[in-house]
Design an enzyme around this catalytic site. Structure first.
Site, short mmCIF file in Angstrom:
data_model
loop_
_atom_site.label_atom_id
_atom_site.label_comp_id
_atom_site.label_asym_id
_atom_site.label_seq_id
_atom_site.Cartn_x
_atom_site.Cartn_y
_atom_site.Cartn_z
N SER A 152 2.61 -17.21 -2.33
CA SER A 152 3.99 -18.07 -1.79
C SER A 152 4.26 -18.92 -0.61
O SER A 152 3.88 -18.00 0.19
CB SER A 152 4.86 -17.49 -2.55
OG SER A 152 6.28 -17.52 -2.23
N TYR A 165 8.89 -9.18 -2.97
CA TYR A 165 7.66 -10.28 -3.21
C TYR A 165 7.07 -10.73 -2.24
O TYR A 165 5.70 -11.06 -2.59
CB TYR A 165 8.68 -10.98 -4.07
CG TYR A 165 7.90 -12.46 -4.47
CD1 TYR A 165 7.27 -12.24 -5.62
CD2 TYR A 165 8.23 -13.00 -3.71
CE1 TYR A 165 7.31 -13.62 -6.28
CE2 TYR A 165 7.77 -14.83 -4.14
CZ TYR A 165 6.68 -14.76 -5.62
OH TYR A 165 6.34 -16.07 -6.12
P1 NDP Z 1 6.89 -18.18 -14.58
O1 NDP Z 1 7.72 -16.69 -14.90
O2 NDP Z 1 7.34 -18.68 -15.47
O3 NDP Z 1 5.79 -17.31 -15.10
C1 NDP Z 1 5.29 -16.33 -15.36
C2 NDP Z 1 4.23 -16.33 -15.86
O4 NDP Z 1 3.44 -14.56 -15.69
C3 NDP Z 1 4.58 -15.70 -17.21
O5 NDP Z 1 3.79 -16.61 -18.86
C4 NDP Z 1 4.66 -14.23 -17.60
O6 NDP Z 1 4.43 -13.94 -19.10
C5 NDP Z 1 3.10 -13.74 -17.34
N1 NDP Z 1 4.05 -12.75 -16.40
C6 NDP Z 1 4.75 -11.71 -15.92
N2 NDP Z 1 4.65 -10.40 -15.80
C7 NDP Z 1 3.40 -10.19 -16.66
C8 NDP Z 1 2.93 -8.91 -16.91
N3 NDP Z 1 2.42 -7.46 -16.32
N4 NDP Z 1 1.39 -8.56 -17.67
C9 NDP Z 1 1.42 -10.50 -17.73
N5 NDP Z 1 1.85 -11.09 -17.82
C10 NDP Z 1 3.07 -11.41 -17.02
O7 NDP Z 1 6.37 -17.72 -12.84
P2 NDP Z 1 6.09 -19.47 -12.12
O8 NDP Z 1 5.33 -20.11 -13.16
O9 NDP Z 1 6.68 -19.72 -11.75
O10 NDP Z 1 5.19 -18.27 -11.09
C11 NDP Z 1 4.14 -18.48 -11.81
C12 NDP Z 1 3.06 -17.67 -9.70
O11 NDP Z 1 3.23 -19.33 -9.03
C13 NDP Z 1 3.25 -16.56 -9.89
O12 NDP Z 1 2.37 -15.86 -9.43
C14 NDP Z 1 4.56 -16.89 -8.79
O13 NDP Z 1 4.94 -16.03 -8.16
C15 NDP Z 1 4.02 -18.24 -7.80
N6 NDP Z 1 4.97 -19.07 -6.98
C16 NDP Z 1 6.11 -20.25 -8.13
C17 NDP Z 1 7.16 -20.87 -7.41
C18 NDP Z 1 7.68 -21.33 -8.30
O14 NDP Z 1 8.62 -22.22 -7.66
N7 NDP Z 1 8.04 -21.21 -9.62
C19 NDP Z 1 6.85 -20.54 -6.43
C20 NDP Z 1 5.64 -19.60 -5.13
C21 NDP Z 1 4.68 -19.20 -5.78
P3 NDP Z 1 6.31 -13.39 -19.93
O15 NDP Z 1 6.01 -14.97 -19.95
O16 NDP Z 1 5.32 -12.73 -20.83
O17 NDP Z 1 7.23 -13.27 -19.47
#
Ligand code: NDP
Length: 253
Positions: A152, A165
């Site tokens: 990030s 985070y």
């Molecule tokens: P979302 O919250 O949309 O999706 C995250 C995914 O991770 C979901 O499928 C969620 O599952 C899964 N997840 C969360 N906790 C767990 C757990 N304990 N065990 C298994 N799976 C888990 O996030 P994003 O798609 O936005 O983010 C994806 C990555 O990108 C992350 O690492 C985030 O930090 C990074 N990021 C995102 C940005 C953005 O603007 N979106 C910017 C910078 C970085 P469930 O669907 O069941 O909740």
């Protein structure tokens, strides 16, 4: 990123994506499948994983497998069991996208709840380490493997309020660099992607007042995800890439 992948870029590649049920991970899984890969979809909500698996099936693509796995509560032995199950079903792994992430609460570090700090570090850092350790032997069996971590902009420059985070994303960048150096003489490359502000539910909870239509969608940022997973990035390792180069961090204007 201007990248024109070959349609069959990932033909027959076996790729594990964490957090594959939603947001960026879901889009990456579907994109990799459309480019010929066989997907292992890992996440904590089985119904979401099954929906992605079904979509892949309906598109007539290589069948995907689902793994219901909670990265927050899994014990180290669970990761080894998972790797054993993958090894029983597949000859090797060609790629792992460590994508699942937990945001935590946006508030000053002085007010950071300790348990929440531990939870964010568990999902964003410890789980990526444990999964990587468990599947490394499978990655090293591939003739050309790609291990991708998700960073990030707050994992490169600290920002007030981003607490656990931000710290977890700095740690992710460090883990990527250490691993890349340790495997630099192998066929395994290790890199980070910073997606940049992207239209997902995590982003909406970080910036509830932001107009999501001003943000790129997960589909918009897939060129970099393809580039780093496919052989065109074979010589890149130890690097941190921006999916939206030049984008200013913070809310969309
Ligand atoms: P979302 O919250 O949309 O999706 C995250 C995914 O991770 C979901 O499928 C969620 O599952 C899964 N997840 C969360 N906790 C767990 C757990 N304990 N065990 C298994 N799976 C888990 O996030 P994003 O798609 O936005 O983010 C994806 C990555 O990108 C992350 O690492 C985030 O930090 C990074 N990021 C995102 C940005 C953005 O603007 N979106 C910017 C910078 C970085 P469930 O669907 O069941 O909740």
């Amino acid at each position: 990123m201007h990248y024109q992948p070959q349609p069959e870029l990932l033909h027959n590649r076996i790729i594990l994506v964490t957090g594959a049920g939603d947001g960026i991970g879901r889009e990456a899984a579907l994109t990799y499948a459309r480019h010929g890969a066989q997907l292992i979809l890992l996440g904590r909500t089985l119904s979401k994983l099954q929906a992605v698996k079904q979509e892949i099936h309906q598109l007539g693509l290589a069948p995907a497998a689902t793994v219901e796995f909670d990265l927050l509560t899994a014990a180290p032995a669970d990761y080894q069991k998972l790797a054993d199950e993958i090894a029983a079903a597949y000859p090797h792994l060609d790629g792992v996208l460590n994508n699942a992430g937990l945001l935590g609460t946006i508030n000053p570090l002085a007010e950071q709840n300790y348990q929440e700090f531990c939870d964010v570090m568990q999902v964003n850092v410890n789980a990526s380490l444990l999964l990587t350790q468990a599947v490394l032997p499978l990655l090293l069996k591939s003739p050309s493997a790609s291990l991708i971590f998700t960073s990030s902009s707050v994992g490169r420059t600290g920002r007030a309020g981003w607490g656990a985070y931000a710290i977890s994303k700095f740690a992710t960048e460090g883990m990527m660099q250490v691993l890349a150096d340790e495997y630099k003489n192998t066929h395994l490359r290790v890199n980070c992607i910073n997606p940049g502000g992207t239209r997902t539910s995590m982003r909406a909870s970080a910036f509830p007042d932001e107009d999501p239509h001003k943000l790129k969608t997960p589909a918009d940022i897939m060129p970099l995800y393809l580039y780093l997973m496919g052989d065109d990035s074979r010589r890149k390792t130890g690097m941190s890439f921006d999916a939206q180069p030049g984008r200013k961090p913070g809310p969309a204007e």
